[in-house]
Design a protein around this motif. Structure first.
Motif, PDB file in Angstrom:
ATOM      1  N   ILE A   1     -21.355   8.713   5.744  1.00 27.86           N
ATOM      2  CA  ILE A   1     -20.335   9.599   5.164  1.00 27.86           C
ATOM      3  C   ILE A   1     -19.085   9.624   6.054  1.00 27.86           C
ATOM      4  N   LEU A   2     -19.269   9.722   7.348  1.00 27.03           N
ATOM      5  CA  LEU A   2     -18.126   9.736   8.270  1.00 27.03           C
ATOM      6  C   LEU A   2     -17.341   8.429   8.218  1.00 27.03           C
ATOM      7  N   VAL A   3     -18.021   7.319   8.191  1.00 24.61           N
ATOM      8  CA  VAL A   3     -17.352   6.018   8.113  1.00 24.61           C
ATOM      9  C   VAL A   3     -16.601   5.890   6.794  1.00 24.61           C
ATOM     10  N   THR A   4     -17.202   6.340   5.707  1.00 23.75           N
ATOM     11  CA  THR A   4     -16.548   6.298   4.399  1.00 23.75           C
ATOM     12  C   THR A   4     -15.281   7.143   4.391  1.00 23.75           C
ATOM     13  N   LEU A   5     -15.343   8.318   4.972  1.00 22.34           N
ATOM     14  CA  LEU A   5     -14.157   9.177   5.050  1.00 22.34           C
ATOM     15  C   LEU A   5     -13.066   8.549   5.908  1.00 22.34           C
ATOM     16  N   LEU A   6     -13.448   7.952   7.002  1.00 22.41           N
ATOM     17  CA  LEU A   6     -12.482   7.305   7.887  1.00 22.41           C
ATOM     18  C   LEU A   6     -11.807   6.124   7.207  1.00 22.41           C
ATOM     19  N   VAL A   7     -12.570   5.309   6.526  1.00 23.46           N
ATOM     20  CA  VAL A   7     -12.010   4.160   5.807  1.00 23.46           C
ATOM     21  C   VAL A   7     -11.093   4.643   4.688  1.00 23.46           C
ATOM     22  N   SER A   8     -11.494   5.653   3.955  1.00 21.40           N
ATOM     23  CA  SER A   8     -10.669   6.188   2.863  1.00 21.40           C
ATOM     24  C   SER A   8      -9.344   6.732   3.393  1.00 21.40           C
ATOM     25  N   ALA A   9      -9.390   7.460   4.486  1.00 24.50           N
ATOM     26  CA  ALA A   9      -8.168   8.009   5.080  1.00 24.50           C
ATOM     27  C   ALA A   9      -7.259   6.890   5.568  1.00 24.50           C
ATOM     28  N   SER A  10      -7.824   5.854   6.135  1.00 25.53           N
ATOM     29  CA  SER A  10      -7.024   4.723   6.618  1.00 25.53           C
ATOM     30  C   SER A  10      -6.340   4.002   5.467  1.00 25.53           C
ATOM     31  N   VAL A  11      -7.057   3.763   4.399  1.00 27.92           N
ATOM     32  CA  VAL A  11      -6.484   3.090   3.225  1.00 27.92           C
ATOM     33  C   VAL A  11      -5.374   3.950   2.621  1.00 27.92           C
ATOM     34  N   TYR A  12      -5.602   5.241   2.512  1.00 28.17           N
ATOM     35  CA  TYR A  12      -4.575   6.142   1.985  1.00 28.17           C
ATOM     36  C   TYR A  12      -3.315   6.099   2.848  1.00 28.17           C
ATOM     37  N   PHE A  13      -3.470   6.131   4.172  1.00 30.05           N
ATOM     38  CA  PHE A  13      -2.330   6.087   5.069  1.00 30.05           C
ATOM     39  C   PHE A  13      -1.566   4.771   4.923  1.00 30.05           C
ATOM     40  N   LEU A  14      -2.266   3.657   4.841  1.00 27.00           N
ATOM     41  CA  LEU A  14      -1.609   2.360   4.723  1.00 27.00           C
ATOM     42  C   LEU A  14      -0.838   2.230   3.416  1.00 27.00           C
ATOM     43  N   ILE A  15      -1.410   2.707   2.329  1.00 20.77           N
ATOM     44  CA  ILE A  15      -0.721   2.656   1.041  1.00 20.77           C
ATOM     45  C   ILE A  15       0.511   3.554   1.066  1.00 20.77           C
ATOM     46  N   SER A  16       0.375   4.743   1.596  1.00 20.81           N
ATOM     47  CA  SER A  16       1.494   5.675   1.686  1.00 20.81           C
ATOM     48  C   SER A  16       2.608   5.124   2.570  1.00 20.81           C
ATOM     49  N   GLU A  17       2.250   4.523   3.690  1.00 23.94           N
ATOM     50  CA  GLU A  17       3.247   3.947   4.594  1.00 23.94           C
ATOM     51  C   GLU A  17       3.978   2.785   3.930  1.00 23.94           C
ATOM     52  N   HIS A  18       3.265   1.967   3.186  1.00 21.91           N
ATOM     53  CA  HIS A  18       3.900   0.856   2.475  1.00 21.91           C
ATOM     54  C   HIS A  18       4.901   1.372   1.437  1.00 21.91           C
ATOM     55  N   GLN A  19       4.514   2.408   0.704  1.00 17.64           N
ATOM     56  CA  GLN A  19       5.411   2.983  -0.296  1.00 17.64           C
ATOM     57  C   GLN A  19       6.643   3.601   0.360  1.00 17.64           C
TER      58      GLN A  19
END
Length: 111
Positions: free
Chosen positions: A10-28
């Protein structure tokens, strides 16, 4: 043992999800800053000249300030700092082109 694995998963899944969200937001955010920078340079300097983005930097880590270097078809470079709002709207544009060309200012964004 199974419980520890489940918690870790669960912790790894949350960390990966947060990282993907940050990368998409930064790209936008970078895309919005580039677009706003191009609009500003076209309006102020190169109305019909095609522009290309040479560099985009985010020197204020964690902030919404972006520094953009644009170049026209004649090789002239333009240096602008764009500050974005929370909805990727323009807050301010700081045009450093003349200062950088005259050597009175150093643009921190590396080409």
């Amino acid at each position: 043992m199974k419980r520890n694995r489940l918690v870790l998963l669960i912790l790894v899944t949350l960390l990966v999800s947060a990282s993907v969200y940050f990368l998409i937001s930064e790209h936008q955010n970078r895309q919005a800053a580039r677009s706003l920078g191009m609009d500003y340079v076209r309006k102020e300097y190169a109305e019909n000249d095609p522009l290309k983005v040479v560099a985009t930097c985010n020197p204020l880590f964690g902030g919404n300030g972006y520094q953009i270097v644009l170049q026209d078809s004649h090789g002239e470079s333009y240096y602008v700092s764009i500050m974005l709002g929370p909805e990727r709207n323009l807050i301010s544009v700081d045009d450093l082109t003349e200062d950088v060309r005259q050597g009175t200012s150093v643009f921190p964004c590396r080409l």
